[in-house]
Design an enzyme around this catalytic site. Structure first.
Site, PDB file in Angstrom:
ATOM      1  N   HIS A 401       0.727  -1.059  -0.042  1.00 20.54           N
ATOM      2  CA  HIS A 401       0.078  -0.113  -0.035  1.00 20.54           C
ATOM      3  C   HIS A 401       1.017   1.277   0.074  1.00 20.54           C
ATOM      4  CE1 HIS A 401       0.783   0.613   4.255  1.00 20.54           C
ATOM      5  NE2 HIS A 401       0.443  -0.676   4.547  1.00 20.54           N
ATOM      6  N   CYS A 417       3.423  -5.232   6.651  1.00 18.81           N
ATOM      7  CA  CYS A 417       3.114  -4.739   5.196  1.00 18.81           C
ATOM      8  C   CYS A 417       4.218  -3.977   4.418  1.00 18.81           C
ATOM      9  CB  CYS A 417       2.024  -3.726   5.528  1.00 18.81           C
ATOM     10  SG  CYS A 417       0.422  -4.361   5.636  1.00 18.81           S
TER      11      CYS A 417
END
Length: 475
Positions: A401, A417
């Site tokens: 992201h 992440c």
């Protein structure tokens, strides 16, 4: 790996599998070491001894694109030699066929009393597509970028580039331009770098493959941006146009291929790839270039062959105006290189993009083989921490992201992440359809420096957002 280590591997293989032959070993070796030229070289030699010319050429080509090392030079020499011999055999066969045809037509005219029917007075011109539309498109100016060794003197440089153009692209039928750029660490030499934006040059050459003559050339003693040079400026503009066309085509082919993998069939229309979440394989269909002659890409699902799903994409969405790359395109893959905080987007051996990233602290980003599961535009999270795009690759909260903390890029700071700059994740979102493979490893990126082409971002629609969902990814 040197030759002695390679032979030790071969000996150990045959001791373990005494019923296997050398070909089996070479195939086994390249599956485990696809980045080593030594394996591809020996596989090519074995194929060549078996008179499997196309397979041998393919193996030698893979050696040329592997990491430079033992047998890289031997592979280049073997490739050029086999290619020359193969072309001589093809020409000999064509000459024999031509002579046979001439004899046949001579016999027809010698013994036939006359024409049996009137000739077609309105023979159509131009190429017709499978869907019946005229697809005649003028060939566009083709430009290739190749890296040349650092420090090579002018004469040797010219000689090696001459050898490249004479032997590298036998299928081309129109003049094309080669831009020689200084060596790119980790990238193959004398091999088309399809998605590299050249800054400085060592030389520029225009070549006619039909007459096998150099039409024009300019060489520079030192690397030179030379953007004030009209020939250089024109070639760079033509290259940018060709790169954008290839990028659009690669996005479409890769999305179609991943869609087939997931659903077992191709969509009825290309526009079906750009649906609302969760059917948003693409934000939108990239538009054809202005010169394409149509507002829509040629789409031929009837040409699809399940037994050769990716290979048949060349017929499903054909490339107009430019030659297909000599080293074929392959489905897009995302590679995450943990040690160097780098992500690369690749199409087989072709590096398409390189991005800096942030990863998980204390080894919390998982290594392994994953795939893009979902794509979300403007994912909601506490404090908009996920930036402008998100690509989920594991259901336990792992995503690629954007970020509202760009200073974190290049560090190990998340809970697992993978973060990108928002501008980069928007481009990745454009390229990577659901199903795109994500390979995460501790290996450093093979190419430490890379100049991406101009950014390509397709705008995401509101129907790709999930405003009622608040994500809790491992930020």
């Amino acid at each position: 790996m040197n030759k002695a280590q390679f032979l030790q591997e071969k000996s150990a293989f045959h001791m373990t599998y005494p019923d296997k032959n050398d070909l089996a070993f070479y195939r086994w070796f390249v599956e485990r070491h696809p980045d080593l030229a030594i394996g591809w070289y020996h596989l090519g030699r074995e194929r060549e001894m078996r008179n499997e010319t196309e397979e041998a050429l393919a193996a030698y080509r893979r050696a040329l694109h592997a990491r430079h090392g033992p047998f890289s030079e031997e592979a280049a020499a073997a490739y050029q030699d086999l290619l020359r011999r193969h072309r001589r055999r093809l020409w000999a066969g064509r000459i024999r066929l031509l002579l046979a045809s001439l004899l046949f037509f001579h016999a027809q005219f010698a013994f036939s009393p006359g024409l049996l029917s009137e000739p077609d007075r309105a023979a159509p011109t131009g190429a017709a597509s499978l869907d019946g539309r005229n697809t005649s498109v003028l060939e566009r100016p083709h430009v290739e970028v190749i890296a040349v060794p650092a420090g090579m003197d002018g004469k040797r440089l010219r000689d090696h580039v001459y050898d490249y153009v004479r032997g590298r692209r036998p299928a081309l039928t129109q003049p094309y331009t080669v831009l020689a750029v200084p060596e790119v660490t980790g990238a193959p030499l004398f091999t088309p770098l399809l998605f590299y934006r050249p800054g400085e040059l060592r030389g520029l050459l225009r070549y006619d493959p039909v007459s096998r003559t150099v039409l024009s050339q300019q060489w520079f003693d030192r690397p030179c941006a030379c953007d004030q040079n009209p020939a250089v400026r024109t070639a760079k503009l033509q290259l940018a146009e060709e790169q954008r066309t290839l990028e659009h085509l690669l996005i479409l082919r890769s999305a179609l291929y991943r869609s087939y993998q997931q659903k077992g069939s191709l969509p009825r229309r290309l526009s079906d790839l750009a649906g609302a979440y969760p059917g948003n394989a693409l934000p939108e269909i990239p538009p054809p270039p202005a010169w394409y002659g149509s507002s829509d890409w040629a789409y031929r699902p009837a040409a699809f062959r399940p037994e050769a799903a990716w290979e048949s994409m060349r017929q499903v969405v054909p490339l107009r105006g430019y030659p297909e790359p000599s080293v074929p395109l392959e489905p897009l893959q995302i590679h995450v290189h943990l040690d160097s905080h780098t992500m690369t987007l690749t199409s087989g051996p072709h590096l398409v993009r390189r991005y800096p990233i942030a990863i998980g602290k204390n080894g919390s980003t998982p290594e392994g083989y994953f795939s893009v599961l979902q794509k979300i535009s403007r994912p909601r999270g506490p404090g908009d921490i996920y930036g402008t795009r998100g690509l989920i690759f594991q259901r336990d909260g792992y995503a690629i992201h954007g970020t509202n903390h760009p200073a974190s890029i290049g560090q190990s700071v998340s809970l697992g992440c993978i973060r990108l700059h928002n501008r980069d994740v928007e481009e990745l979102y454009t390229f990577a359809a659901p199903g795109t493979e994500v390979i995460i490893s501790a290996h450093a990126a093979p190419v430490p420096r890379w100049a991406n082409p101009a950014a390509l971002v397709l705008p995401a629609g509101r129907d790709e957002e999930t405003p009622r969902v608040v994500y809790h990814w491992l930020h």
